[in-house]
Design a protein around this motif. Structure first.
Motif, mmCIF file in Angstrom:
data_model
loop_
_atom_site.group_PDB
_atom_site.id
_atom_site.type_symbol
_atom_site.label_atom_id
_atom_site.label_comp_id
_atom_site.label_asym_id
_atom_site.label_seq_id
_atom_site.Cartn_x
_atom_site.Cartn_y
_atom_site.Cartn_z
ATOM 1 N N TYR A 125 0.828 -1.203 0.000
ATOM 2 C CA TYR A 125 0.000 0.000 0.000
ATOM 3 C C TYR A 125 0.866 1.257 0.000
ATOM 4 O O TYR A 125 2.011 1.225 0.415
ATOM 5 N N GLY A 126 0.294 2.349 -0.415
ATOM 6 C CA GLY A 126 1.005 3.613 -0.421
ATOM 7 C C GLY A 126 0.068 4.746 -0.075
ATOM 8 O O GLY A 126 0.022 5.751 -0.773
ATOM 9 N N ALA A 127 -0.706 4.583 0.990
ATOM 10 C CA ALA A 127 -1.699 5.590 1.372
ATOM 11 C C ALA A 127 -1.021 6.819 1.964
ATOM 12 O O ALA A 127 -0.121 6.707 2.786
ATOM 13 N N ASN A 128 -1.471 7.985 1.535
ATOM 14 C CA ASN A 128 -0.940 9.253 2.017
ATOM 15 C C ASN A 128 -1.921 9.836 3.031
ATOM 16 O O ASN A 128 -3.093 10.053 2.719
ATOM 17 N N SER A 129 -1.442 10.115 4.218
ATOM 18 C CA SER A 129 -2.314 10.670 5.262
ATOM 19 C C SER A 129 -2.545 12.167 5.083
ATOM 20 O O SER A 129 -3.241 12.775 5.877
ATOM 21 N N GLY A 130 -2.017 12.741 4.019
ATOM 22 C CA GLY A 130 -2.192 14.165 3.769
ATOM 23 C C GLY A 130 -3.425 14.506 2.956
ATOM 24 O O GLY A 130 -3.790 15.672 2.822
ATOM 25 N N PHE A 131 -4.100 13.487 2.401
ATOM 26 C CA PHE A 131 -5.334 13.719 1.655
ATOM 27 C C PHE A 131 -6.076 12.387 1.577
ATOM 28 O O PHE A 131 -5.660 11.478 0.865
ATOM 29 N N TYR A 132 -7.147 12.285 2.352
ATOM 30 C CA TYR A 132 -7.946 11.064 2.283
ATOM 31 C C TYR A 132 -9.379 11.334 2.706
ATOM 32 O O TYR A 132 -9.676 12.279 3.420
ATOM 33 N N TYR A 133 -10.265 10.475 2.204
ATOM 34 C CA TYR A 133 -11.700 10.604 2.424
ATOM 35 C C TYR A 133 -12.196 9.369 3.156
ATOM 36 O O TYR A 133 -11.850 8.239 2.790
ATOM 37 N N VAL A 134 -13.017 9.577 4.184
ATOM 38 C CA VAL A 134 -13.558 8.485 4.990
ATOM 39 C C VAL A 134 -15.074 8.627 5.053
ATOM 40 O O VAL A 134 -15.586 9.664 5.488
ATOM 41 N N ARG A 135 -15.771 7.597 4.612
ATOM 42 C CA ARG A 135 -17.230 7.595 4.728
ATOM 43 C C ARG A 135 -17.617 7.171 6.143
ATOM 44 O O ARG A 135 -16.979 6.305 6.733
ATOM 45 N N HIS A 136 -18.660 7.768 6.655
ATOM 46 C CA HIS A 136 -19.153 7.341 7.962
ATOM 47 C C HIS A 136 -19.968 6.068 7.786
ATOM 48 O O HIS A 136 -20.927 6.020 7.017
ATOM 49 N N ASN A 137 -19.556 5.042 8.474
ATOM 50 C CA ASN A 137 -20.323 3.791 8.574
ATOM 51 C C ASN A 137 -19.741 3.000 9.740
ATOM 52 O O ASN A 137 -18.705 3.395 10.313
ATOM 53 N N PRO A 138 -20.379 1.929 10.152
ATOM 54 C CA PRO A 138 -19.863 1.182 11.312
ATOM 55 C C PRO A 138 -18.427 0.692 11.147
ATOM 56 O O PRO A 138 -17.669 0.638 12.120
ATOM 57 N N ARG A 139 -18.018 0.358 9.934
ATOM 58 C CA ARG A 139 -16.647 -0.132 9.715
ATOM 59 C C ARG A 139 -15.610 0.957 9.967
ATOM 60 O O ARG A 139 -14.583 0.718 10.608
ATOM 61 N N THR A 140 -15.879 2.165 9.456
ATOM 62 C CA THR A 140 -14.891 3.228 9.636
ATOM 63 C C THR A 140 -14.891 3.755 11.063
ATOM 64 O O THR A 140 -13.841 4.113 11.590
ATOM 65 N N VAL A 141 -16.058 3.766 11.707
ATOM 66 C CA VAL A 141 -16.098 4.160 13.124
ATOM 67 C C VAL A 141 -15.259 3.183 13.936
ATOM 68 O O VAL A 141 -14.452 3.588 14.781
ATOM 69 N N TYR A 142 -15.430 1.891 13.683
ATOM 70 C CA TYR A 142 -14.661 0.875 14.396
ATOM 71 C C TYR A 142 -13.161 1.029 14.139
ATOM 72 O O TYR A 142 -12.349 0.987 15.062
ATOM 73 N N LEU A 143 -12.794 1.234 12.873
ATOM 74 C CA LEU A 143 -11.376 1.357 12.515
ATOM 75 C C LEU A 143 -10.728 2.537 13.235
ATOM 76 O O LEU A 143 -9.681 2.382 13.884
ATOM 77 N N PHE A 144 -11.340 3.712 13.149
ATOM 78 C CA PHE A 144 -10.698 4.886 13.737
ATOM 79 C C PHE A 144 -10.754 4.870 15.262
ATOM 80 O O PHE A 144 -9.839 5.371 15.919
ATOM 81 N N THR A 145 -11.783 4.274 15.828
ATOM 82 C CA THR A 145 -11.816 4.117 17.279
ATOM 83 C C THR A 145 -10.719 3.137 17.712
ATOM 84 O O THR A 145 -10.044 3.358 18.720
ATOM 85 N N SER A 146 -10.521 2.082 16.928
ATOM 86 C CA SER A 146 -9.444 1.125 17.221
ATOM 87 C C SER A 146 -8.079 1.786 17.169
ATOM 88 O O SER A 146 -7.204 1.489 17.992
ATOM 89 N N PHE A 147 -7.885 2.698 16.222
ATOM 90 C CA PHE A 147 -6.624 3.423 16.148
ATOM 91 C C PHE A 147 -6.327 4.151 17.453
ATOM 92 O O PHE A 147 -5.181 4.214 17.894
ATOM 93 N N MET A 148 -7.340 4.697 18.061
ATOM 94 C CA MET A 148 -7.149 5.454 19.305
ATOM 95 C C MET A 148 -6.645 4.566 20.439
ATOM 96 O O MET A 148 -5.937 5.034 21.335
ATOM 97 N N TYR A 149 -6.987 3.300 20.402
ATOM 98 C CA TYR A 149 -6.545 2.374 21.443
ATOM 99 C C TYR A 149 -5.170 1.788 21.168
ATOM 100 O O TYR A 149 -4.584 1.149 22.032
ATOM 101 N N HIS A 150 -4.667 1.961 19.952
ATOM 102 C CA HIS A 150 -3.414 1.311 19.584
ATOM 103 C C HIS A 150 -2.300 2.290 19.197
ATOM 104 O O HIS A 150 -1.306 1.873 18.611
ATOM 105 N N VAL A 151 -2.485 3.554 19.506
ATOM 106 C CA VAL A 151 -1.405 4.510 19.206
ATOM 107 C C VAL A 151 -0.653 4.881 20.452
ATOM 108 O O VAL A 151 -1.063 4.703 21.540
#
Length: 156
Positions: free
Chosen positions: A130-156
């Motif tokens: 992968y080569g994702a750039n954190s300087g420009f990205y779009y995230v749709r609100h849905n249960p999957r993305t809520v779970y993913l970003f909430t999980s990030f908060m617990y693992h940083v």
């Protein structure tokens, strides 16, 4: 960074791009004041962002860089958790056309994706495939993305 923010806002207005849904997450009081003076909705949370330095990171992966990456994830998580789609971008780019029009097409070519990232250009093995750039990205609100970003908060 403040000069780049002013450039983004002025460029958008000059090209007739609505900035009505723009929300600037300022990481310092100076940027918050600038965004407000430009008529842009801005948010500064001293508890989460007040400790961040105003100067840029010295190199990739240093302490300042890591703190800013955390702030990027936190801002997206906060907005996404509240039920909104999010286009996150650094201030070092401008729009010639509003990208949200493409991202919001219900039957468009990108409608099936939960997240869309600008390519980073890095081809290091560390990030492969992968080569994702954190300087420009779009995230749709849905249960999957809520779970993913909430999980990030617990693992940083």
């Amino acid at each position: 960074q403040a000069v780049l923010l002013a450039n983004f806002v002025c460029h958008g207005r000059q090209h007739g791009i609505s900035l009505d849904n723009l929300l600037v997450f300022a990481t310092d009081e100076k940027t918050y004041q600038l965004a407000t003076s430009l008529g842009v909705t801005s948010y500064f949370d001293k508890g989460n962002f007040g400790h961040l330095p105003e100067k840029a990171a010295g190199r990739y992966g240093d302490d300042i860089f890591t703190q800013m990456m955390y702030a990027k994830v936190l801002t997206v998580q906060m907005v996404n958790y509240l039920g909104y789609d999010v286009l996150f971008q650094d201030v070092d780019m401008v729009w010639y056309k509003n990208p949200l029009e493409l991202f919001h097409q219900k039957d468009g070519p990108l409608a099936e994706y939960d997240m869309l990232f600008q390519d980073d250009g890095s081809r290091e093995n560390r990030f492969a495939p992968y080569g994702a750039n954190s300087g420009f990205y779009y995230v749709r609100h849905n249960p999957r993305t809520v779970y993913l970003f909430t999980s990030f908060m617990y693992h940083v």
